[in-house]
Scaffold this active site. Structure first.
Site, PDB file in Angstrom:
ATOM      1  N   HIS A   1       0.856  -1.078  -0.035  1.00 31.05           N
ATOM      2  CA  HIS A   1      -0.103   0.107  -0.060  1.00 31.05           C
ATOM      3  C   HIS A   1       0.860   1.140  -0.138  1.00 31.05           C
ATOM      4  O   HIS A   1       2.082   1.142   0.383  1.00 31.05           O
ATOM      5  CB  HIS A   1      -0.814  -0.081   1.369  1.00 31.05           C
ATOM      6  CG  HIS A   1      -1.977   1.130   1.385  1.00 31.05           C
ATOM      7  ND1 HIS A   1      -1.646   2.240   1.799  1.00 31.05           N
ATOM      8  CD2 HIS A   1      -3.122   0.840   1.243  1.00 31.05           C
ATOM      9  CE1 HIS A   1      -2.725   3.059   1.772  1.00 31.05           C
ATOM     10  NE2 HIS A   1      -3.952   2.157   1.539  1.00 31.05           N
TER      11      HIS A   1
ATOM     12  N   ASP B   1       3.210  -4.413   7.739  1.00 29.99           N
ATOM     13  CA  ASP B   1       1.660  -3.760   7.657  1.00 29.99           C
ATOM     14  C   ASP B   1       0.682  -4.787   7.925  1.00 29.99           C
ATOM     15  O   ASP B   1       0.582  -5.271   6.981  1.00 29.99           O
ATOM     16  CB  ASP B   1       1.708  -3.058   6.321  1.00 29.99           C
ATOM     17  CG  ASP B   1       0.396  -2.657   5.774  1.00 29.99           C
ATOM     18  OD1 ASP B   1      -0.559  -2.762   6.852  1.00 29.99           O
ATOM     19  OD2 ASP B   1       0.291  -2.011   5.053  1.00 29.99           O
TER      20      ASP B   1
ATOM     21  N   GLN C   1      -4.596  -5.387   6.833  1.00 26.10           N
ATOM     22  CA  GLN C   1      -5.820  -6.270   6.348  1.00 26.10           C
ATOM     23  C   GLN C   1      -5.469  -7.762   7.041  1.00 26.10           C
ATOM     24  O   GLN C   1      -6.460  -8.410   6.881  1.00 26.10           O
ATOM     25  CB  GLN C   1      -5.470  -6.542   4.847  1.00 26.10           C
ATOM     26  CG  GLN C   1      -5.322  -5.525   3.938  1.00 26.10           C
ATOM     27  CD  GLN C   1      -6.806  -5.103   3.822  1.00 26.10           C
ATOM     28  OE1 GLN C   1      -7.785  -5.559   4.263  1.00 26.10           O
ATOM     29  NE2 GLN C   1      -6.856  -3.392   3.799  1.00 26.10           N
TER      30      GLN C   1
ATOM     31  N   LYS D   1     -10.629  -1.216  10.435  1.00 29.28           N
ATOM     32  CA  LYS D   1     -10.852  -2.419  10.020  1.00 29.28           C
ATOM     33  C   LYS D   1     -11.163  -3.551  10.396  1.00 29.28           C
ATOM     34  O   LYS D   1     -11.270  -4.826   9.953  1.00 29.28           O
ATOM     35  CB  LYS D   1      -9.413  -2.484   8.911  1.00 29.28           C
ATOM     36  CG  LYS D   1      -9.169  -1.334   7.902  1.00 29.28           C
ATOM     37  CD  LYS D   1      -8.000  -1.846   6.906  1.00 29.28           C
ATOM     38  CE  LYS D   1      -7.211  -0.660   6.420  1.00 29.28           C
ATOM     39  NZ  LYS D   1      -8.154  -0.007   5.347  1.00 29.28           N
TER      40      LYS D   1
ATOM     41  N   CYS E   1      -4.706   2.541  -3.709  1.00 32.50           N
ATOM     42  CA  CYS E   1      -3.452   3.193  -3.069  1.00 32.50           C
ATOM     43  C   CYS E   1      -2.359   2.138  -3.027  1.00 32.50           C
ATOM     44  O   CYS E   1      -1.634   1.868  -2.261  1.00 32.50           O
ATOM     45  CB  CYS E   1      -3.629   3.383  -1.606  1.00 32.50           C
ATOM     46  SG  CYS E   1      -4.985   4.718  -1.260  1.00 32.50           S
TER      47      CYS E   1
END
Lengths: 424, 172
Positions: free
Chosen positions: A138, A214, A217, A240, A382
Site C-alpha cells: 500500500h 503492515d 488487512q 478495519k 492506494c
C-alpha cells in the site's frame, strides 16, 4: 446470550461461525440503499461496527469522559484506566508479552508506519542503507520510505510479485543481504495474498535486518501472534477490525522502542521540559503526544473483545469458505468474462477480490453495483505500483468481513451480469 | 434500473465504445496537456492546435471510465473547428450544467490534478437556451444525479480549458 454490554447476541463457542447471528449485531446491515438491503463488500477499506463497540463508546462519553493521565478526580481515573486497559487487551489480542510498554496508540496504520520511518528510520538509516519492501505494498508502506530516500539517500529494494499474485521469494536471501529493514504487508489489500511472514522474518533476521509488518488487512481477519511470527514491528488500524476510525496501533519489541527517539512532540510524551531541552517519557507515552483518542481506544477494546468472543480461527474459517464460494461461483456463472486477481482460494488467500469484468471500467462496474446496494470499491486501492504490474489502471474490489454470506456474493454476481447487459 | 439508463444513455455508450478524435497530435506544433483524476486514477491527454483564433484540431488520449471517455469524445467533436470564443462559451455552458452539483461536493472532490476546477462552482447556471445548444452533449446531463461522477465528466473539459489558458498566457 447477551453480549458484554447487553447489546450483542453473540455466543462464543466451537463449531462454525453462525453468520445469521453475527449479522444481527451490526445495525448498519439493517439499512436499505435504493430500497434494497445493503450488501456491504468493502471491509478491506473499513469494517462495520457491532453494537457492543458503538455502545461502549457512547457509554464512555455519557458516564466517564475526562482527559487521561494526571487527573485525580474519579472520572479522570476511570478514563485513564479504560484507556490503559484498552492497551492491555489489544496487546493480548496480538500476543504481545508486555502490552503496557509495547503497544502504542496512533491514528491509523499509515501513522504507525510513518512513526517507524520517522523515529526508527531517522535514527538508524543513512545514505546507502537498504530497506526492502515488496511490490504489493500500500502507498502507506512505500511513501514514508521514499521520503527517507529523498531526504537521506537510503536505497529501496522491492520483492517482486509473481504472475500468481504471490511474492517471489526465491532470491530473497540475496535481496535482503545487507539490508537494515524489511517492511512488508502481511496480506495484500488488492490481491488478498497472505505472505509467509515467518519465513520472511527469519531471512531478514539472518541478514541482520529488522522486519516491520503492515498488518492492516491481516490483523482483522487472521489470528495474530507477534511472538510466533518473529517480527519486530506491527502496524494496524482499529476501523478495519470492527472498531472506530481515528485510532491505530503500532506494536514493537520494547527493546527497540527504548532506543527510538520521540515522534511528535507535545504534552504527555515528556518527563521534563525546560526552555532549552526536554526529557522524553518512556514508551509508549513517548510516542503519544497530545490528548489521545480515548473513546476510540474504548471502542477498539470492545472490538477486540467481540473478535475474541467469536474467535479469530472461526472468523478465518468462515472467510476462507466464503472466498472459496465466491471464486468458484464467479467462475461458474461468469466464466472468462470475470477475472479475479491474486492467488486461488486457499490457506494463503484472504477475502479480498479485485475484479475485472470484460472491459467495463471499474468505476462503471461500481456504479451499476451501487444500484443493487452492493458496496465495492473501484480504483487503484492506494497501490499504484502493483496496479502497473498487473497492467490495469483500476479494479473493482469486493472484500469480506465476518458478517458477509453467500447471499452477498450472489447479489454481487447479479449486479455484474446487469453491468454486462448494459455495456453489451 | 431507470437511473442507470439515464446515466448511461446510448449516445454516451456509443462515444465510449467508438471515441472520436482519439489519439495525439504531434506536439509541437500542437499543445499537449494532461489531466488527472487522482481519486480514481483516470487520466486524459488533450492535444490541441489553435490557428487564427480557431481550434483547428484536437485529439484525445488517456484512459478512464465510460463517463470520462465519452465526455472527452463528445467534447472533441463539439469544439473541433470552432472559433475560440465559441469554445470558451461551450466550456462555460457545459460546466454550468455540471456546476450546481459539483459545488456541493467536498473541497477536493471536484478537483482535477491540474487544479483548474476552482471556477466550476462559480459558473453561472446555464439558460435553457444554452442547454439546447449543447446538442449531443446534453446526454451527459444525467451525470448530475451521480455527484461523484461529475468529476469524471468534467476532467477533459478542465484539461482543455487549461490548455487554452496555457496558450493564451504564452501569447501574452
Amino acid at each position: 446470550m447477551a453480549g458484554p454490554d447487553g447489546g450483542d447476541t453473540l455466543t462464543a463457542g466451537a463449531g462454525p461461525l453462525d453468520v445469521e447471528v453475527v449479522r444481527k449485531d451490526f445495525p448498519l446491515l439493517g439499512r436499505l440503499v435504493h430500497d434494497r438491503p445493503i450488501v456491504y463488500l468493502d471491509s478491506a477499506s473499513t469494517s462495520l461496527q457491532p453494537r457492543s463497540v458503538l455502545g461502549a463508546m457512547e457509554r464512555y462519553y455519557e458516564t466517564t469522559h475526562a482527559n487521561v493521565h494526571r487527573g485525580v478526580f474519579a472520572t479522570a481515573e476511570e478514563s485513564t484506566r479504560l484507556y490503559e486497559e484498552a492497551r492491555a487487551s489489544v496487546g493480548r489480542f496480538i500476543g504481545s508479552k508486555d502490552p503496557t510498554r509495547e503497544v502504542i496508540f496512533t491514528k491509523n496504520t499509515t501513522e504507525s508506519l510513518n512513526l517507524i520511518a520517522h523515529s526508527w528510520g531517522r535514527s538508524n538509516l543513512g545514505e546507502g542503507d537498504i530497506v526492502v519492501l515488496s511490490e504489493m505494498e500500500h502507498h502507506a508502506n512505500i511513501v514514508p520510505w521514499l521520503i527517507l530516500a529523498e531526504e537521506r539517500g537510503i536505497e529501496l529494494r522491492y520483492i517482486p510479485v509473481g504472475p500468481d499474485g504471490r511474492l517471489e521469494l526465491d532470491d530473497l536471501d540475496a535481496r535482503v543481504s545487507g539490508a537494515k529493514l524489511v517492511s512488508v504487508s502481511a496480506m495484500s489489500n488488492v490481491l488478498g495474498t497472505i505472505n509467509p511472514l515467518r519465513l520472511i522474518a527469519e531471512m531478514a533476521h539472518r541478514a541482520g535486518a529488522l522486519i516491520a509488518v503492515d498488518g492492516a488487512q491481516s490483523v482483522p481477519h487472521l489470528p495474530t501472534d507477534v511472538g510466533a511470527l518473529g517480527i519486530d514491528f506491527l502496524a494496524f488500524s482499529a476501523h478495519k477490525m470492527l472498531g472506530p476510525t481515528g485510532i491505530g496501533v503500532l506494536w514493537a519489541r520494547s527493546a527497540l522502542l527504548d532506543e527510538m527517539p520521540p515522534f511528535l512532540g507535545g504534552g504527555g510524551m515528556i518527563l521534563d521540559v525546560k526552555l532549552d531541552r526536554f526529557l522524553a517519557a518512556e514508551s509508549p507515552h513517548r510516542f503519544e503526544a497530545g490528548t489521545p483518542p480515548i473513546a476510540e481506544a474504548v471502542g477498539l477494546s470492545a472490538a477486540v473483545e467481540y473478535l475474541g468472543a467469536v474467535g479469530m480461527d472461526r472468523i478465518r474459517a468462515h472467510e476462507l469458505a466464503l472466498t472459496g464460494y465466491a471464486l468458484d461461483t464467479l467462475a461458474e456463472r461468469l466464466g472468462t468474462d470475470c477475472r479475479v486477481f491474486g492467488p486461488p482460494a486457499g490457506e494463503d488467500r484472504g477475502g479480498v477480490l479485485s475484479l475485472a469484468f470484460r472491459d467495463v471500467h471499474a468505476h462503471d462496474l461500481a456504479q451499476v453495483l451501487d444500484q443493487f446496494a452492493v458496496c465495492v470499491r473501484p480504483g487503484h486501492h492506494c497501490a499504484k505500483p502493483l496496479m502497473r504490474k498487473l497492467g490495469v489502471s483500476a479494479t473493482a474490489r469486493a472484500s469480506f468481513g465476518l458478517y458477509n454470506d453467500e447471499h452477498d456474493v450472489d447479489v454481487l454476481i447479479e449486479g455484474l451480469i446487469e453491468a454486462g447487459r448494459l455495456f453489451g | 434500473m431507470p437511473d442507470l439508463e439515464e446515466l448511461y444513455r446510448e449516445v454516451i455508450l456509443d462515444h465510449y465504445r467508438s471515441p472520436r478524435n482519439s489519439g495525439e497530435l504531434d506536439s509541437p506544433p500542437a499543445h499537449r496537456v494532461e489531466g488527472f483524476n487522482p481519486l480514481c486514477g483516470d487520466e486524459v491527454v488533450v492535444t490541441l492546435l489553435v490557428e487564427d483564433g480557431t481550434l483547428a484540431d484536437i485529439k484525445i488520449g488517456g484512459t478512464g471510465c465510460s463517463i470520462s471517455q465519452s465526455s472527452a469524445s463528445l467534447m472533441s467533436a463539439a469544439v473541433k473547428g470552432k472559433r475560440l470564443d465559441d469554445v470558451y462559451r461551450l466550456i462555460k455552458t457545459f460546466k454550468g450544467m455540471m456546476s450546481v452539483h459539483e459545488s456541493t461536493l467536498g473541497p477536493n472532490d471536484g478537483l482535477t490534478g491540474n487544479g483548474t476546477d476552482e471556477d466550476a462552482g462559480a459558473a453561472d447556471e446555464p439558460e435553457a437556451a444554452d442547454l439546447s445548444k449543447l446538442g449531443e452533449l446534453a446526454a451527459l446531463q444525467g451525470v448530475v444525479k451521480f455527484p461523484v461522477r461529475i468529476k469524471c465528466a468534467t476532467l477533459s473539459w478542465n484539461t482543455l480549458a487549461q490548455g487554452l489558458d496555457d496558450l493564451e498566457s504564452a501569447a501574452n
